[in-house]
Write an enzyme that holds these catalytic residues in place. Structure first.
Site, PDB file in Angstrom:
ATOM      1  N   GLU A 118      -4.650   0.634  -3.231  1.00  0.00           N
ATOM      2  CA  GLU A 118      -2.725   1.276  -3.960  1.00  0.00           C
ATOM      3  C   GLU A 118      -2.220  -0.244  -3.648  1.00  0.00           C
ATOM      4  O   GLU A 118      -1.337  -0.484  -4.480  1.00  0.00           O
ATOM      5  CB  GLU A 118      -2.912   2.099  -2.258  1.00  0.00           C
ATOM      6  CG  GLU A 118      -3.548   3.367  -2.552  1.00  0.00           C
ATOM      7  CD  GLU A 118      -3.407   4.276  -2.017  1.00  0.00           C
ATOM      8  OE1 GLU A 118      -3.685   5.785  -1.649  1.00  0.00           O
ATOM      9  OE2 GLU A 118      -3.092   3.658  -0.611  1.00  0.00           O
ATOM     10  N   ASP A 133      -7.567   1.218   0.442  1.00  0.00           N
ATOM     11  CA  ASP A 133      -6.020   0.985   1.158  1.00  0.00           C
ATOM     12  C   ASP A 133      -5.457  -0.466   0.138  1.00  0.00           C
ATOM     13  O   ASP A 133      -3.981  -0.566  -0.292  1.00  0.00           O
ATOM     14  CB  ASP A 133      -5.710   0.438   2.382  1.00  0.00           C
ATOM     15  CG  ASP A 133      -5.691   1.713   3.871  1.00  0.00           C
ATOM     16  OD1 ASP A 133      -5.691   2.798   2.596  1.00  0.00           O
ATOM     17  OD2 ASP A 133      -5.575   1.829   4.213  1.00  0.00           O
ATOM     18  N   ASP A 154       0.636   4.003  -2.874  1.00  0.00           N
ATOM     19  CA  ASP A 154       0.192   5.264  -2.406  1.00  0.00           C
ATOM     20  C   ASP A 154       1.540   5.944  -3.716  1.00  0.00           C
ATOM     21  O   ASP A 154       1.290   7.208  -4.648  1.00  0.00           O
ATOM     22  CB  ASP A 154       0.811   5.767  -1.053  1.00  0.00           C
ATOM     23  CG  ASP A 154       0.127   7.096  -1.053  1.00  0.00           C
ATOM     24  OD1 ASP A 154      -1.471   7.388  -1.240  1.00  0.00           O
ATOM     25  OD2 ASP A 154       0.964   7.400  -0.583  1.00  0.00           O
ATOM     26  N   GLU A 192       0.716  -1.268  -0.135  1.00  0.00           N
ATOM     27  CA  GLU A 192       0.182  -0.220  -0.110  1.00  0.00           C
ATOM     28  C   GLU A 192       0.784   1.026   0.018  1.00  0.00           C
ATOM     29  O   GLU A 192       0.668   2.611  -0.679  1.00  0.00           O
ATOM     30  CB  GLU A 192      -0.880   0.238   1.361  1.00  0.00           C
ATOM     31  CG  GLU A 192      -1.271   1.245   1.607  1.00  0.00           C
ATOM     32  CD  GLU A 192      -2.258   1.310   2.318  1.00  0.00           C
ATOM     33  OE1 GLU A 192      -2.546   2.981   3.599  1.00  0.00           O
ATOM     34  OE2 GLU A 192      -2.625   0.407   3.638  1.00  0.00           O
TER      35      GLU A 192
END
EC number: 3.1.26.3
Length: 237
Positions: free
Chosen positions: A123, A120, A51, A47
């Site tokens: 990502e 989440d 991101d 994640e």
């Protein structure tokens, strides 16, 4: 549990990319599932990676395609596209929730629909694609995932500012101001906020997040979607 027994080939088809099965499983593994299974690795590192890739891909796209926008407007649009509310909509669009590996408690409390968990995981999947297929494939995935938002100006506007969009939709239907109710659960260091919004009795929707604002935004987008999808049922003056 649903996520454990689900064939992931349909998910890969929707993503439009092949991912190493072990990396994909890791990307779908929430910390609650990892904890209940002896502390196996979870998706939080992926994640973190995803991101960064998401932010870069969105930034470059907005910069190249909007030469007339200043830095402030570009930043606002980027923030909306990478927000938990928008990413959760992306996740729902590809049915990501059914593939999540969640602990029993998280699963029973509706974790498959929680905006924060869905966002989440999006990502984490992006991070997995980067590790398995490289930066170009990961960037291409990001652009495919956010494409539906960018192609629909109304939905993009709602993702940017769902509370304002809902207020405008409510006024269009003569429903008055949306009314929000927010509660929070969990310990002080890890609270989850749950928001419910009522739109003049026409629509009631809910959302959750790690802050009051995020929960209200999630609820507002859900209510906006319901109003938009059911306009034909609304009496017209």
């Amino acid at each position: 549990m649903v996520g454990e027994n689900t064939d992931r080939s349909a998910l890969l088809e929707k993503l439009g990319v092949d991912i190493d099965p072990e990396l994909l499983e890791l990307a779908l593994t929430h910390r609650s599932y990892a904890y209940e299974n002896g502390g196996i690795p979870n998706n939080e590192r992926l994640e973190f990676l995803g991101d960064s890739i998401l932010g870069q891909a969105v930034t470059v796209k907005l910069f190249r395609e909007n030469p007339g926008l200043d830095e402030g407007e570009l930043a606002k649009r980027r923030a909306s596209l990478v927000s938990s509310v928008a990413l959760a909509e992306v996740a729902r669009g590809i049915g990501l929730g059914e593939y999540l590996l969640l602990g029993r408690g998280e699963n029973q409390s509706g974790g498959r629909e929680k905006a924060s968990i869905l966002a989440d995981t999006v990502e984490a999947v992006i991070g997995a694609v980067y590790l398995d297929a490289g930066g170009d494939e990961a960037t291409a995935l990001v652009l495919r995932l956010i494409g539906p938002l960018l192609a629909d100006p109304d939905r993009f506007g709602a993702a940017m500012d769902p509370k304002t969009s809902l207020q405008e939709a409510a006024a269009h239907h003569g429903a008055g101001q949306p009314v929000y109710t927010v509660i929070n659960t969990g310990p002080d260091h890890s609270k989850t906020f749950h928001a419910t919004v009522d739109v003049g009795g026409l629509v009631t929707a809910s959302g959750e997040g790690t802050s009051k604002k995020q929960a209200e935004m999630a609820a507002a987008l859900s209510a906006w979607t319901a109003l938009t999808n059911h306009r034909a049922r609304t009496p017209r003056g």
